[in-house]
Motif scaffolding. Structure first.
Motif, short mmCIF file in Angstrom:
data_model
loop_
_atom_site.label_atom_id
_atom_site.label_comp_id
_atom_site.label_asym_id
_atom_site.label_seq_id
_atom_site.Cartn_x
_atom_site.Cartn_y
_atom_site.Cartn_z
N VAL A 27 0.84 -1.21 0.00
CA VAL A 27 0.00 0.00 0.00
C VAL A 27 0.87 1.25 0.00
CG1 VAL A 27 -1.68 1.32 1.33
CG2 VAL A 27 -1.95 -1.16 1.08
N LEU A 28 1.88 1.29 0.85
CA LEU A 28 2.75 2.47 0.89
C LEU A 28 3.50 2.66 -0.42
CD1 LEU A 28 4.18 2.16 4.54
CD2 LEU A 28 2.40 3.72 3.69
N GLY A 29 3.95 1.53 -1.01
CA GLY A 29 4.63 1.63 -2.30
C GLY A 29 3.71 2.14 -3.38
N GLY A 30 2.44 1.66 -3.36
CA GLY A 30 1.48 2.14 -4.34
C GLY A 30 1.16 3.61 -4.18
N LEU A 31 1.04 4.07 -2.94
CA LEU A 31 0.81 5.49 -2.70
C LEU A 31 1.98 6.34 -3.19
CD1 LEU A 31 -0.80 5.34 0.87
CD2 LEU A 31 -1.96 5.83 -1.30
N LEU A 32 3.19 5.82 -2.97
CA LEU A 32 4.36 6.56 -3.43
C LEU A 32 4.38 6.66 -4.96
CD1 LEU A 32 7.06 7.95 -2.85
CD2 LEU A 32 8.13 5.65 -2.86
N LEU A 33 4.08 5.53 -5.64
CA LEU A 33 4.05 5.55 -7.11
C LEU A 33 2.98 6.52 -7.61
CD1 LEU A 33 4.49 1.73 -7.91
CD2 LEU A 33 6.20 3.54 -8.17
N TRP A 34 1.82 6.52 -6.98
CA TRP A 34 0.74 7.41 -7.42
C TRP A 34 1.13 8.88 -7.21
CZ3 TRP A 34 -2.33 10.88 -4.66
CH2 TRP A 34 -3.43 11.40 -5.36
N SER A 35 1.77 9.15 -6.07
CA SER A 35 2.18 10.53 -5.80
C SER A 35 3.23 11.01 -6.79
CB SER A 35 2.70 10.67 -4.37
OG SER A 35 3.90 9.90 -4.22
N LEU A 36 4.04 10.08 -7.30
CA LEU A 36 5.07 10.44 -8.28
C LEU A 36 4.53 10.45 -9.70
CD1 LEU A 36 8.12 8.41 -6.86
CD2 LEU A 36 7.66 10.87 -6.64
N GLY A 37 3.29 10.05 -9.87
CA GLY A 37 2.68 10.05 -11.20
C GLY A 37 3.05 8.85 -12.03
N VAL A 38 3.57 7.80 -11.42
CA VAL A 38 3.94 6.57 -12.14
C VAL A 38 2.68 5.73 -12.30
CG1 VAL A 38 5.37 4.51 -12.17
CG2 VAL A 38 6.26 6.65 -11.21
N SER A 39 2.37 5.34 -13.55
CA SER A 39 1.16 4.56 -13.79
C SER A 39 1.44 3.50 -14.84
CB SER A 39 0.01 5.47 -14.26
OG SER A 39 0.37 6.11 -15.48
N ASN A 40 0.52 2.53 -14.95
CA ASN A 40 0.67 1.44 -15.91
C ASN A 40 0.00 1.77 -17.24
OD1 ASN A 40 1.85 0.06 -13.82
ND2 ASN A 40 -0.06 -1.00 -13.24
N THR A 41 -1.17 2.39 -17.17
CA THR A 41 -1.97 2.66 -18.38
C THR A 41 -2.31 4.14 -18.43
OG1 THR A 41 -3.96 2.13 -17.14
CG2 THR A 41 -2.92 0.33 -18.37
N GLY A 42 -1.29 4.95 -18.54
CA GLY A 42 -1.50 6.40 -18.49
C GLY A 42 -2.32 6.93 -19.65
N SER A 43 -2.39 6.19 -20.76
CA SER A 43 -3.14 6.68 -21.92
C SER A 43 -4.65 6.52 -21.74
CB SER A 43 -2.69 5.94 -23.18
OG SER A 43 -2.91 4.55 -23.03
N ARG A 44 -5.05 5.75 -20.71
CA ARG A 44 -6.48 5.54 -20.49
C ARG A 44 -6.96 6.53 -19.43
NH1 ARG A 44 -6.02 -1.00 -19.85
NH2 ARG A 44 -4.94 -1.39 -21.82
N HIS A 45 -8.07 7.20 -19.76
CA HIS A 45 -8.59 8.19 -18.81
C HIS A 45 -10.10 7.98 -18.66
CE1 HIS A 45 -4.78 10.35 -18.65
NE2 HIS A 45 -4.71 10.27 -19.98
N PHE A 46 -10.48 6.74 -18.26
CA PHE A 46 -11.90 6.50 -18.02
C PHE A 46 -12.36 7.18 -16.74
CE2 PHE A 46 -10.43 2.81 -20.47
CZ PHE A 46 -11.30 2.85 -21.54
N PHE A 47 -11.44 7.27 -15.78
CA PHE A 47 -11.77 7.86 -14.49
C PHE A 47 -10.63 8.81 -14.10
CE2 PHE A 47 -13.71 3.63 -14.59
CZ PHE A 47 -15.04 3.95 -14.34
N PRO A 48 -10.87 9.63 -13.10
CA PRO A 48 -9.78 10.48 -12.60
C PRO A 48 -8.63 9.63 -12.07
CG PRO A 48 -11.91 11.27 -11.80
CD PRO A 48 -12.16 9.95 -12.47
#
Length: 402
Positions: A27-48
């Motif tokens: 969970v902490l690692g995922g929060l860190l990745l999200w805060s840094l803007g690291v994503s798997n499918t950045g081209s998809r914007h179905f939701f915020p």
């Protein structure tokens, strides 16, 4: 009541320390990745973008139950991972799902552990074929490899580990069973050896002690110098012979323990001396001892266990005759025919005048044990005015060692 909320909480085991660490790190690692803007499918914007935290926050606490409830955590993890694909995505969610797949195989039921590697393998193959057909070979193979890494790889790793654990447990159980069987064999061998030595001790000493008891009682009850002197002579002779037998037994025990050659054991060639001793011991009781050796010459040697058993049976039968038989003839007959050795001892049945030695019944038990250990037949009982002891022993080399 057992169905109370408190009782229900008690039935749920607390999460393992490692599970807590994995869940917190994910969970902490995922929060860190999200805060840094690291994503798997950045081209998809179905939701915020923040919606990607919902699958992460669902699958993270579920990891706490990866050991205790894998059948529940895996479907929840699959749903959270599928939902993550409609968001910008979070690598920690995928990693936590792979851990749930691994844990389901390792800690789940055997049926689940067997099915998951097969089903995830089929899913990987089908996904790869479909992706190649839809998006092309290069990207399709990449999608197939990623699917295998996320699904099939953890399941296969868990199955391998589980098989190794089960094999180790089975090996440990086999080792424990082998040790238990060895201990049982050792205990049975000790009991059998103790019984054998008890028979030897009884058969060797009882004859001499019975004679000593009878003649000492006679010397005390009959006020005659001649009788007392004769009784003392018999007592001395039996004491010396009994001491020699005890020394022989002790020597046999010590030599056998040291791996040396044991002292020569009695054989049927010593029956004449055995009856002569019985005549000396039983003369005052009006007993006459006769040996009828009906063995044919040239019959070959008897197996040592059979020879010893036959000798001891005759010896114990003579001892019982000295203690209990009425005045008369005691007949010992030994015959060999058709691969069998037959030992018959008949003594007069009735009240014995004069002093008697007490009996315990151990002699009959010992004779029966000797016979049955060799696969023979033993009978003892009254036949009219005669007490008869009969033992039929195998006279071939296949006789069981006693």
């Amino acid at each position: 009541m057992n169905d109370s909320p408190t009782a229900a909480r008690r039935r749920i085991p607390p999460p393992h320390r490692d599970d807590v660490i994995i869940a917190a790190a994910g969970v902490l690692g995922g929060l860190l990745l999200w805060s840094l803007g690291v994503s798997n499918t950045g081209s998809r914007h179905f939701f915020p973008d923040w919606v990607a935290l919902v699958p992460l926050l669902v699958i993270g606490p579920v990891v706490l139950l990866r050991r205790s409830a894998p059948a529940v955590t895996l479907p929840v993890g699959m749903a959270a991972t599928a939902a993550d694909q409609f968001t910008v995505g979070n690598l920690a969610t995928i990693v936590l799902f792979t851990d749930l797949m691994y844990a389901a195989v390792v800690y789940g039921k055997p049926s689940m552990a067997r099915r998951l590697p097969i089903s995830t393998g089929l899913v990987t193959v089908i996904t790869t074929i479909a992706s190649v057909a839809l998006v092309g070979p290069a990207q399709g193979l990449l999608i197939g490899v990623l699917t295998g890494i996320v699904c099939f790889g953890p399941a296969l790793t868990g199955a391998t580990l589980r098989n190794h654990r089960e094999a180790a447990i089975a090996a440990r159980l086999r080792a424990e069973q082998t040790a238990l069987l060895a201990e049982m064999d050792r205990s049975q061998a000790v009991v059998a050896e103790r019984a054998r030595m008890a028979r030897e001790l009884h058969d060797m000493v009882a004859n001499h002690l019975s004679a000593i008891a009878i003649h000492s009682t006679a010397a005390l009850s009959i006020d005659s110098p001649a009788t007392s002197r004769e009784a003392l002579g018999v007592i001395r002779e039996n004491s010396v012979q009994g001491l020699a037998e005890m020394r022989r037994l002790i020597g046999l025990l010590r030599d056998a323990g040291a791996g040396q050659e044991a002292v020569a054991t009695p054989s049927l060639d010593g029956l004449d001396a055995l009856l002569e001793q019985a005549r000396v011991n039983g003369g005052a009781s009006g007993l006459e001892f006769v040996l009828d050796d009906a063995r044919q010459p040239g019959g070959g040697p008897l197996p040592a266990p059979v020879e010893l058993a036959a000798y001891r049976i005759v010896q114990e039968s003579l001892t019982n005759a000295l203690k209990h038989a009425a005045p008369g003839r005691v007949r010992v007959r030994v015959a060999r025919a058709d691969g069998l050795l037959t030992v018959d001892v008949e003594s007069p049945y009735g009240e014995q005048p004069g002093p008697r030695a007490p009996g315990s019944g151990a002699g009959l038990v010992g004779m029966r044990e000797r016979t049955e250990l060799l696969g023979g037949e033993f009978t003892a009982g009254r036949q009219g005015l005669v007490w008869q002891v009969r033992a039929v022993l195998p006279a071939e080399e296949k006789a069981v060692t006693a």
